[in-house]
Scaffold this motif. Sequence first.
Motif, PDB file in Angstrom:
ATOM      1  N   HIS A  33     -12.371 -22.365 -23.870  1.00  0.00           N
ATOM      2  CA  HIS A  33     -11.883 -23.611 -24.475  1.00  0.00           C
ATOM      3  C   HIS A  33     -10.680 -24.157 -23.721  1.00  0.00           C
ATOM      4  CE1 HIS A  33     -10.927 -26.599 -27.455  1.00  0.00           C
ATOM      5  NE2 HIS A  33      -9.724 -26.071 -27.597  1.00  0.00           N
ATOM      6  N   THR A  34      -9.719 -23.298 -23.419  1.00  0.00           N
ATOM      7  CA  THR A  34      -8.498 -23.766 -22.760  1.00  0.00           C
ATOM      8  C   THR A  34      -8.707 -24.106 -21.286  1.00  0.00           C
ATOM      9  OG1 THR A  34      -7.753 -21.512 -22.314  1.00  0.00           O
ATOM     10  CG2 THR A  34      -6.959 -22.536 -24.338  1.00  0.00           C
ATOM     11  N   ASN A  35      -9.835 -23.699 -20.728  1.00  0.00           N
ATOM     12  CA  ASN A  35     -10.140 -24.006 -19.328  1.00  0.00           C
ATOM     13  C   ASN A  35     -11.240 -25.050 -19.203  1.00  0.00           C
ATOM     14  OD1 ASN A  35      -8.552 -22.173 -17.361  1.00  0.00           O
ATOM     15  ND2 ASN A  35      -9.077 -20.847 -19.088  1.00  0.00           N
ATOM     16  N   GLY A  36     -11.295 -25.963 -20.127  1.00  0.00           N
ATOM     17  CA  GLY A  36     -12.221 -27.081 -20.043  1.00  0.00           C
ATOM     18  C   GLY A  36     -13.624 -26.793 -20.518  1.00  0.00           C
ATOM     19  N   GLY A  37     -13.851 -25.607 -21.091  1.00  0.00           N
ATOM     20  CA  GLY A  37     -15.146 -25.303 -21.676  1.00  0.00           C
ATOM     21  C   GLY A  37     -16.118 -24.582 -20.776  1.00  0.00           C
ATOM     22  N   ALA A  38     -15.805 -24.414 -19.482  1.00  0.00           N
ATOM     23  CA  ALA A  38     -16.732 -23.740 -18.585  1.00  0.00           C
ATOM     24  C   ALA A  38     -15.971 -22.968 -17.513  1.00  0.00           C
ATOM     25  CB  ALA A  38     -17.675 -24.735 -17.931  1.00  0.00           C
ATOM     26  N   MET A  39     -16.479 -21.781 -17.200  1.00  0.00           N
ATOM     27  CA  MET A  39     -15.893 -20.945 -16.155  1.00  0.00           C
ATOM     28  C   MET A  39     -16.980 -20.064 -15.551  1.00  0.00           C
ATOM     29  SD  MET A  39     -12.432 -19.601 -18.061  1.00  0.00           S
ATOM     30  CE  MET A  39     -11.839 -18.660 -16.657  1.00  0.00           C
ATOM     31  N   THR A  40     -16.730 -19.608 -14.330  1.00  0.00           N
ATOM     32  CA  THR A  40     -17.654 -18.662 -13.721  1.00  0.00           C
ATOM     33  C   THR A  40     -17.434 -17.279 -14.327  1.00  0.00           C
ATOM     34  OG1 THR A  40     -16.134 -18.051 -11.946  1.00  0.00           O
ATOM     35  CG2 THR A  40     -17.635 -19.925 -11.529  1.00  0.00           C
ATOM     36  N   SER A  41     -18.429 -16.449 -14.200  1.00  0.00           N
ATOM     37  CA  SER A  41     -18.315 -15.089 -14.728  1.00  0.00           C
ATOM     38  C   SER A  41     -17.174 -14.338 -14.049  1.00  0.00           C
ATOM     39  CB  SER A  41     -19.630 -14.339 -14.546  1.00  0.00           C
ATOM     40  OG  SER A  41     -20.031 -14.371 -13.192  1.00  0.00           O
ATOM     41  N   GLY A  42     -16.998 -14.529 -12.762  1.00  0.00           N
ATOM     42  CA  GLY A  42     -15.917 -13.862 -12.046  1.00  0.00           C
ATOM     43  C   GLY A  42     -14.548 -14.285 -12.533  1.00  0.00           C
ATOM     44  N   ALA A  43     -14.375 -15.583 -12.779  1.00  0.00           N
ATOM     45  CA  ALA A  43     -13.091 -16.081 -13.281  1.00  0.00           C
ATOM     46  C   ALA A  43     -12.788 -15.513 -14.658  1.00  0.00           C
ATOM     47  CB  ALA A  43     -13.099 -17.608 -13.315  1.00  0.00           C
ATOM     48  N   ILE A  44     -13.807 -15.401 -15.488  1.00  0.00           N
ATOM     49  CA  ILE A  44     -13.618 -14.819 -16.824  1.00  0.00           C
ATOM     50  C   ILE A  44     -13.253 -13.347 -16.684  1.00  0.00           C
ATOM     51  CG2 ILE A  44     -14.755 -14.200 -18.998  1.00  0.00           C
ATOM     52  CD1 ILE A  44     -16.504 -16.759 -18.581  1.00  0.00           C
ATOM     53  N   ALA A  45     -14.014 -12.622 -15.893  1.00  0.00           N
ATOM     54  CA  ALA A  45     -13.797 -11.179 -15.735  1.00  0.00           C
ATOM     55  C   ALA A  45     -12.407 -10.871 -15.196  1.00  0.00           C
ATOM     56  CB  ALA A  45     -14.867 -10.586 -14.822  1.00  0.00           C
ATOM     57  N   ASN A  46     -11.890 -11.712 -14.312  1.00  0.00           N
ATOM     58  CA  ASN A  46     -10.565 -11.486 -13.728  1.00  0.00           C
ATOM     59  C   ASN A  46      -9.436 -11.576 -14.750  1.00  0.00           C
ATOM     60  OD1 ASN A  46     -11.478 -10.971 -11.144  1.00  0.00           O
ATOM     61  ND2 ASN A  46     -11.357 -13.126 -10.537  1.00  0.00           N
ATOM     62  N   LEU A  47      -9.693 -12.186 -15.884  1.00  0.00           N
ATOM     63  CA  LEU A  47      -8.655 -12.343 -16.906  1.00  0.00           C
ATOM     64  C   LEU A  47      -8.557 -11.158 -17.857  1.00  0.00           C
ATOM     65  CD1 LEU A  47      -9.286 -16.091 -17.773  1.00  0.00           C
ATOM     66  CD2 LEU A  47      -7.416 -15.143 -16.391  1.00  0.00           C
ATOM     67  N   PHE A  48      -9.506 -10.225 -17.758  1.00  0.00           N
ATOM     68  CA  PHE A  48      -9.552  -9.104 -18.687  1.00  0.00           C
ATOM     69  C   PHE A  48      -9.471  -7.782 -17.934  1.00  0.00           C
ATOM     70  CE2 PHE A  48     -11.524 -12.681 -20.793  1.00  0.00           C
ATOM     71  CZ  PHE A  48     -10.925 -12.650 -22.044  1.00  0.00           C
ATOM     72  N   THR A  49      -8.977  -6.765 -18.618  1.00  0.00           N
ATOM     73  CA  THR A  49      -8.852  -5.441 -18.003  1.00  0.00           C
ATOM     74  C   THR A  49     -10.092  -4.595 -18.189  1.00  0.00           C
ATOM     75  OG1 THR A  49      -7.792  -4.571 -20.000  1.00  0.00           O
ATOM     76  CG2 THR A  49      -6.341  -5.424 -18.272  1.00  0.00           C
ATOM     77  N   ASN A  50     -11.086  -5.113 -18.880  1.00  0.00           N
ATOM     78  CA  ASN A  50     -12.339  -4.385 -19.091  1.00  0.00           C
ATOM     79  C   ASN A  50     -13.079  -4.209 -17.764  1.00  0.00           C
ATOM     80  OD1 ASN A  50     -11.960  -4.586 -21.909  1.00  0.00           O
ATOM     81  ND2 ASN A  50     -12.940  -6.590 -21.930  1.00  0.00           N
ATOM     82  N   THR A  51     -14.006  -3.264 -17.746  1.00  0.00           N
ATOM     83  CA  THR A  51     -14.903  -3.158 -16.601  1.00  0.00           C
ATOM     84  C   THR A  51     -15.832  -4.366 -16.602  1.00  0.00           C
ATOM     85  OG1 THR A  51     -16.624  -1.969 -17.828  1.00  0.00           O
ATOM     86  CG2 THR A  51     -14.883  -0.623 -16.770  1.00  0.00           C
ATOM     87  N   TRP A  52     -16.463  -4.620 -15.457  1.00  0.00           N
ATOM     88  CA  TRP A  52     -17.397  -5.738 -15.384  1.00  0.00           C
ATOM     89  C   TRP A  52     -18.544  -5.526 -16.372  1.00  0.00           C
ATOM     90  CZ3 TRP A  52     -18.532 -10.381 -15.216  1.00  0.00           C
ATOM     91  CH2 TRP A  52     -19.848 -10.820 -15.097  1.00  0.00           C
ATOM     92  N   GLN A  53     -19.017  -4.293 -16.525  1.00  0.00           N
ATOM     93  CA  GLN A  53     -20.119  -4.016 -17.441  1.00  0.00           C
ATOM     94  C   GLN A  53     -19.741  -4.375 -18.881  1.00  0.00           C
ATOM     95  OE1 GLN A  53     -18.980  -1.844 -15.171  1.00  0.00           O
ATOM     96  NE2 GLN A  53     -20.687  -1.467 -13.805  1.00  0.00           N
ATOM     97  N   THR A  54     -18.517  -4.064 -19.283  1.00  0.00           N
ATOM     98  CA  THR A  54     -18.071  -4.379 -20.638  1.00  0.00           C
ATOM     99  C   THR A  54     -17.952  -5.885 -20.823  1.00  0.00           C
ATOM    100  OG1 THR A  54     -16.918  -2.278 -20.816  1.00  0.00           O
ATOM    101  CG2 THR A  54     -16.211  -4.028 -22.318  1.00  0.00           C
ATOM    102  N   THR A  55     -17.358  -6.568 -19.843  1.00  0.00           N
ATOM    103  CA  THR A  55     -17.231  -8.029 -19.928  1.00  0.00           C
ATOM    104  C   THR A  55     -18.617  -8.669 -19.967  1.00  0.00           C
ATOM    105  OG1 THR A  55     -15.121  -7.964 -18.773  1.00  0.00           O
ATOM    106  CG2 THR A  55     -16.258 -10.086 -18.831  1.00  0.00           C
TER     107      THR A  55
END
Length: 100
Positions: free
Chosen positions: A35-57
């Motif tokens: 929502h705060t990033n205009g409603g759309a993001m790539t999976s990589g950009a989302i994953a980079n914001l979290f400390t979870n593993t890629w599988q968890t994200t």
Amino acid sequence: MSDKPMRGLVELEELDRVFSALAHRTRRAILLVLHTNGGAMTSGAIANLFTNTWQTTSRHLRLLEEAGLIEVKLQGRERVYRLRADRLDGLVSGWLHRFT
């Protein structure tokens, strides 16, 4: 007896999927980030914001998609996730409206 589901049961099942998806803090955070990033993001950009593993994200994104709260489209080699705020608002507001 009819094979059709009882009136309202399909809607309740849909609400169960949505509320189950919203029950986890990380999934709510993903929706806020979108929502705060205009409603759309790539999976990589989302994953980079979290400390979870890629599988968890990836699992969190899949559950949000299955609940219909986000949609995914391929753009080249990237997956772009888009928030479906209208669906979220419609389902949750509609359910809460019953109690007013």
